[in-house]
Scaffold this motif. Structure first.
Motif, PDB file in Angstrom:
ATOM      1  N   THR A 147       0.833  -1.210   0.000  1.00 42.18           N
ATOM      2  CA  THR A 147       0.000   0.000   0.000  1.00 42.18           C
ATOM      3  C   THR A 147       0.862   1.252   0.000  1.00 42.18           C
ATOM      4  O   THR A 147       0.576   2.204  -0.744  1.00 42.18           O
ATOM      5  CB  THR A 147      -0.967   0.002   1.199  1.00 42.18           C
ATOM      6  OG1 THR A 147      -1.795  -1.167   1.120  1.00 42.18           O
ATOM      7  CG2 THR A 147      -1.845   1.239   1.216  1.00 42.18           C
ATOM      8  N   VAL A 148       1.924   1.268   0.787  1.00 40.15           N
ATOM      9  CA  VAL A 148       2.835   2.423   0.797  1.00 40.15           C
ATOM     10  C   VAL A 148       3.439   2.613  -0.590  1.00 40.15           C
ATOM     11  O   VAL A 148       3.475   3.738  -1.108  1.00 40.15           O
ATOM     12  CB  VAL A 148       3.937   2.268   1.872  1.00 40.15           C
ATOM     13  CG1 VAL A 148       5.039   3.309   1.683  1.00 40.15           C
ATOM     14  CG2 VAL A 148       3.342   2.375   3.270  1.00 40.15           C
ATOM     15  N   TRP A 149       3.899   1.542  -1.196  1.00 47.56           N
ATOM     16  CA  TRP A 149       4.465   1.633  -2.548  1.00 47.56           C
ATOM     17  C   TRP A 149       3.447   2.229  -3.520  1.00 47.56           C
ATOM     18  O   TRP A 149       3.772   3.126  -4.294  1.00 47.56           O
ATOM     19  CB  TRP A 149       4.926   0.253  -3.015  1.00 47.56           C
ATOM     20  CG  TRP A 149       5.069   0.152  -4.498  1.00 47.56           C
ATOM     21  CD1 TRP A 149       5.984   0.805  -5.286  1.00 47.56           C
ATOM     22  CD2 TRP A 149       4.252  -0.597  -5.394  1.00 47.56           C
ATOM     23  NE1 TRP A 149       5.784   0.485  -6.609  1.00 47.56           N
ATOM     24  CE2 TRP A 149       4.720  -0.381  -6.697  1.00 47.56           C
ATOM     25  CE3 TRP A 149       3.163  -1.454  -5.222  1.00 47.56           C
ATOM     26  CZ2 TRP A 149       4.144  -0.976  -7.820  1.00 47.56           C
ATOM     27  CZ3 TRP A 149       2.598  -2.047  -6.330  1.00 47.56           C
ATOM     28  CH2 TRP A 149       3.091  -1.804  -7.613  1.00 47.56           C
ATOM     29  N   MET A 150       2.211   1.753  -3.461  1.00 49.99           N
ATOM     30  CA  MET A 150       1.178   2.259  -4.368  1.00 49.99           C
ATOM     31  C   MET A 150       0.873   3.735  -4.104  1.00 49.99           C
ATOM     32  O   MET A 150       0.687   4.511  -5.050  1.00 49.99           O
ATOM     33  CB  MET A 150      -0.102   1.420  -4.246  1.00 49.99           C
ATOM     34  CG  MET A 150       0.037   0.042  -4.803  1.00 49.99           C
ATOM     35  SD  MET A 150      -1.498  -0.864  -4.570  1.00 49.99           S
ATOM     36  CE  MET A 150      -1.201  -2.260  -5.628  1.00 49.99           C
ATOM     37  N   MET A 151       0.798   4.118  -2.850  1.00 46.00           N
ATOM     38  CA  MET A 151       0.518   5.517  -2.510  1.00 46.00           C
ATOM     39  C   MET A 151       1.662   6.421  -2.955  1.00 46.00           C
ATOM     40  O   MET A 151       1.440   7.517  -3.471  1.00 46.00           O
ATOM     41  CB  MET A 151       0.262   5.677  -1.007  1.00 46.00           C
ATOM     42  CG  MET A 151      -0.962   4.949  -0.502  1.00 46.00           C
ATOM     43  SD  MET A 151      -2.467   5.633  -1.195  1.00 46.00           S
ATOM     44  CE  MET A 151      -3.630   4.341  -0.845  1.00 46.00           C
ATOM     45  N   LYS A 152       2.878   5.952  -2.758  1.00 46.08           N
ATOM     46  CA  LYS A 152       4.037   6.734  -3.198  1.00 46.08           C
ATOM     47  C   LYS A 152       4.071   6.829  -4.727  1.00 46.08           C
ATOM     48  O   LYS A 152       4.420   7.877  -5.281  1.00 46.08           O
ATOM     49  CB  LYS A 152       5.339   6.125  -2.667  1.00 46.08           C
ATOM     50  CG  LYS A 152       5.478   6.139  -1.149  1.00 46.08           C
ATOM     51  CD  LYS A 152       5.700   7.511  -0.601  1.00 46.08           C
ATOM     52  CE  LYS A 152       7.161   7.829  -0.609  1.00 46.08           C
ATOM     53  NZ  LYS A 152       7.491   9.097   0.039  1.00 46.08           N
ATOM     54  N   ALA A 153       3.677   5.773  -5.412  1.00 49.32           N
ATOM     55  CA  ALA A 153       3.601   5.800  -6.882  1.00 49.32           C
ATOM     56  C   ALA A 153       2.537   6.805  -7.312  1.00 49.32           C
ATOM     57  O   ALA A 153       2.744   7.561  -8.276  1.00 49.32           O
ATOM     58  CB  ALA A 153       3.282   4.411  -7.425  1.00 49.32           C
ATOM     59  N   TRP A 154       1.400   6.850  -6.622  1.00 49.77           N
ATOM     60  CA  TRP A 154       0.352   7.806  -6.934  1.00 49.77           C
ATOM     61  C   TRP A 154       0.865   9.235  -6.782  1.00 49.77           C
ATOM     62  O   TRP A 154       0.537  10.126  -7.576  1.00 49.77           O
ATOM     63  CB  TRP A 154      -0.861   7.565  -6.022  1.00 49.77           C
ATOM     64  CG  TRP A 154      -2.054   8.378  -6.361  1.00 49.77           C
ATOM     65  CD1 TRP A 154      -3.088   8.025  -7.184  1.00 49.77           C
ATOM     66  CD2 TRP A 154      -2.371   9.688  -5.885  1.00 49.77           C
ATOM     67  NE1 TRP A 154      -4.018   9.027  -7.247  1.00 49.77           N
ATOM     68  CE2 TRP A 154      -3.607  10.080  -6.458  1.00 49.77           C
ATOM     69  CE3 TRP A 154      -1.737  10.583  -5.025  1.00 49.77           C
ATOM     70  CZ2 TRP A 154      -4.204  11.301  -6.198  1.00 49.77           C
ATOM     71  CZ3 TRP A 154      -2.322  11.805  -4.780  1.00 49.77           C
ATOM     72  CH2 TRP A 154      -3.545  12.146  -5.359  1.00 49.77           C
ATOM     73  N   LEU A 155       1.682   9.452  -5.746  1.00 49.36           N
ATOM     74  CA  LEU A 155       2.279  10.773  -5.503  1.00 49.36           C
ATOM     75  C   LEU A 155       3.459  11.059  -6.439  1.00 49.36           C
ATOM     76  O   LEU A 155       3.991  12.171  -6.437  1.00 49.36           O
ATOM     77  CB  LEU A 155       2.765  10.876  -4.053  1.00 49.36           C
ATOM     78  CG  LEU A 155       1.700  10.937  -2.975  1.00 49.36           C
ATOM     79  CD1 LEU A 155       2.317  10.654  -1.602  1.00 49.36           C
ATOM     80  CD2 LEU A 155       0.988  12.282  -2.995  1.00 49.36           C
ATOM     81  N   ALA A 156       3.869  10.059  -7.218  1.00 49.97           N
ATOM     82  CA  ALA A 156       5.048  10.146  -8.095  1.00 49.97           C
ATOM     83  C   ALA A 156       6.304  10.410  -7.268  1.00 49.97           C
ATOM     84  O   ALA A 156       7.168  11.205  -7.645  1.00 49.97           O
ATOM     85  CB  ALA A 156       4.858  11.195  -9.179  1.00 49.97           C
ATOM     86  N   GLU A 157       6.386   9.701  -6.127  1.00 51.89           N
ATOM     87  CA  GLU A 157       7.538   9.812  -5.217  1.00 51.89           C
ATOM     88  C   GLU A 157       8.202   8.448  -5.063  1.00 51.89           C
ATOM     89  O   GLU A 157       7.563   7.405  -5.205  1.00 51.89           O
ATOM     90  CB  GLU A 157       7.086  10.310  -3.838  1.00 51.89           C
ATOM     91  CG  GLU A 157       6.535  11.720  -3.836  1.00 51.89           C
ATOM     92  CD  GLU A 157       6.036  12.162  -2.475  1.00 51.89           C
ATOM     93  OE1 GLU A 157       5.559  13.286  -2.388  1.00 51.89           O
ATOM     94  OE2 GLU A 157       6.109  11.372  -1.494  1.00 51.89           O
ATOM     95  N   GLN A 158       9.470   8.483  -4.748  1.00 52.48           N
ATOM     96  CA  GLN A 158      10.212   7.255  -4.495  1.00 52.48           C
ATOM     97  C   GLN A 158       9.904   6.731  -3.096  1.00 52.48           C
ATOM     98  O   GLN A 158       9.601   7.498  -2.188  1.00 52.48           O
ATOM     99  CB  GLN A 158      11.720   7.503  -4.633  1.00 52.48           C
ATOM    100  CG  GLN A 158      12.162   7.846  -6.032  1.00 52.48           C
ATOM    101  CD  GLN A 158      11.991   6.685  -6.993  1.00 52.48           C
ATOM    102  OE1 GLN A 158      12.270   5.557  -6.662  1.00 52.48           O
ATOM    103  NE2 GLN A 158      11.496   6.995  -8.182  1.00 52.48           N
ATOM    104  N   ILE A 159      10.025   5.436  -2.951  1.00 57.08           N
ATOM    105  CA  ILE A 159       9.883   4.808  -1.645  1.00 57.08           C
ATOM    106  C   ILE A 159      10.995   5.302  -0.767  1.00 57.08           C
ATOM    107  O   ILE A 159      10.906   5.739   0.276  1.00 57.08           O
ATOM    108  CB  ILE A 159       9.928   3.260  -1.743  1.00 57.08           C
ATOM    109  CG1 ILE A 159       8.674   2.732  -2.394  1.00 57.08           C
ATOM    110  CG2 ILE A 159      10.119   2.606  -0.392  1.00 57.08           C
ATOM    111  CD1 ILE A 159       7.444   2.743  -1.558  1.00 57.08           C
TER     112      ILE A 159
END
Length: 159
Positions: A147-159
């Motif tokens: 979920t964190v990975w997906m949310m960060k992808a939505w934000l266009a941010e790196q993990i």
């Protein structure tokens, strides 16, 4: 060593119950944050996010119940008052958040805090040979990392 009814060291089980109660308090705050952003989200992404936040709070509600039942299985008593939750929670409070990016950042910050707690419990449950708690934490961690990975992808941010 005194063993409880499920074959675990009673003292270690009591410690795990305390740790799980802290996790329970934090999950309750996370759940309430999700309800708030579900209700208050605004903007062009409303329809997608409203549905996603409902999915997340439904999952969090299930996990709250699982944590409480694990505490009971270990012989503890689950925390169940807002006062207890406030006292033991480190998850940030999300108040009046209606913007999409702010809401997603709140989820990431909350899950980051939950993951820290869950990894600590995972270590302790491993040392206590508590496979039930260990398995629960392992499952939670796997789901929340994704979920964190997906949310960060939505934000266009790196993990």
């Amino acid at each position: 060593m005194k063993v409880n009814s499920i074959g675990l060291d009673a003292e270690k089980s009591a410690g795990l119950s305390r740790d799980l109660n802290v996790l329970l308090a934090n999950f309750q705050r996370y759940y309430q944050n999700l309800r708030g952003i579900h209700w208050n989200i605004k903007g062009k992404r409303f329809f997608d996010l409203h549905i996603k936040f409902e999915e997340l709070y439904t999952d969090a509600n299930i996990k709250v119940d699982e944590i409480a039942e694990r505490i009971l299985t270990l012989g503890g008593v689950p925390l169940h008052t807002f006062e207890d939750y406030a006292e033991h929670s480190k998850v940030p409070i999300g108040k009046n958040i209606s913007g999409d990016e702010d809401a997603i950042r709140l989820i990431v910050a909350s899950l980051t805090q939950l993951l820290v707690l869950e990894r600590e419990i995972l270590n302790t449950s491993g040392e206590a040979n508590d496979e039930g708690t260990n398995s629960m934490m392992s499952d939670f961690i796997t789901e929340q990392e994704k979920t964190v990975w997906m949310m960060k992808a939505w934000l266009a941010e790196q993990i």
